[in-house]
Design an enzyme around this catalytic site. Structure first.
Site, PDB file in Angstrom:
ATOM      1  CG  ASP A 184      -9.563  -6.216  22.726  1.00  0.00           C
ATOM      2  OD1 ASP A 184      -9.182  -7.307  23.192  1.00  0.00           O
ATOM      3  OD2 ASP A 184      -9.173  -5.117  23.153  1.00  0.00           O
TER       4      ASP A 184
ATOM      5  CB  CYS B  29      -0.853   0.025   1.270  1.00  0.00           C
ATOM      6  SG  CYS B  29      -2.579  -0.171   0.981  1.00  0.00           S
ATOM      7  CG  HIS B  30       1.203   3.812  -3.182  1.00  0.00           C
ATOM      8  ND1 HIS B  30       0.514   2.829  -3.865  1.00  0.00           N
ATOM      9  CD2 HIS B  30       2.326   4.065  -3.883  1.00  0.00           C
ATOM     10  CE1 HIS B  30       1.206   2.509  -4.946  1.00  0.00           C
ATOM     11  NE2 HIS B  30       2.302   3.237  -4.990  1.00  0.00           N
TER      12      HIS B  30
END
Length: 154
Positions: free
Chosen positions: A125, A75-76
């Site tokens: 979570d 990814c950039h």
């Protein structure tokens, strides 16, 4: 179907796409995830001893959008002009909608998807002690705008 641009034409090895010749345009994306949980867990959300799971998930998702390039290898790194996460309580769980925007040479789909995924994981979570059967479902791109490939709406 177009070819996969993250693979070199000659060797087939993974590569980061060179976006240097692409035009800078406004690009947006929205992504979806759903956290399925029991009515009992939903009812307990406001009294969670760890804090408000939906507020924490929103912050976690925004932070994740900003760090997507660190998590997804090819990814950039993008200068985000916007990142947000909205959560909606429904009878069978929590719907997560994440959005991201930039003005750049490549799109923000991965940032929106990462934000939705991390927000959903954060909800899990913060509620897993109540029920291990909570499920994260339906992570997908809702829409994207801008760029050479044009707009997409699911």
């Amino acid at each position: 179907m177009s070819k996969l641009s993250h693979f070199d034409d000659q060797s087939g090895e993974p590569r980061m796409v060179d976006v240097g010749t692409k035009g800078v345009t406004r690009r947006t994306a929205r992504a979806h995830a759903f956290v399925r949980m029991s009515p009992e867990v939903l009812a307990s959300l406001p009294a969670n001893p760890k804090g408000d799971p939906l507020t924490i998930a929103r912050i976690a998702g925004i932070q994740a959008a900003k760090r997507t390039a660190e998590l997804i290898p090819l990814c950039h790194s993008l200068p985000l002009s916007h990142a947000d996460v909205a959560t909606m309580i429904e009878p069978d769980g929590v719907r997560v909608i994440a959005s991201a925007a930039t003005t750049a040479q490549t799109g923000v789909e991965m940032e929106a998807l990462t934000a939705a995924a991390v927000a959903a994981l954060t909800i899990y979570d913060m509620t897993k002690a109540l029920d291990k059967r909570i499920e994260i479902q339906d992570l997908y791109l809702l829409e994207k705008t801008g760029g050479k490939s044009g707009d997409f709406r699911r």
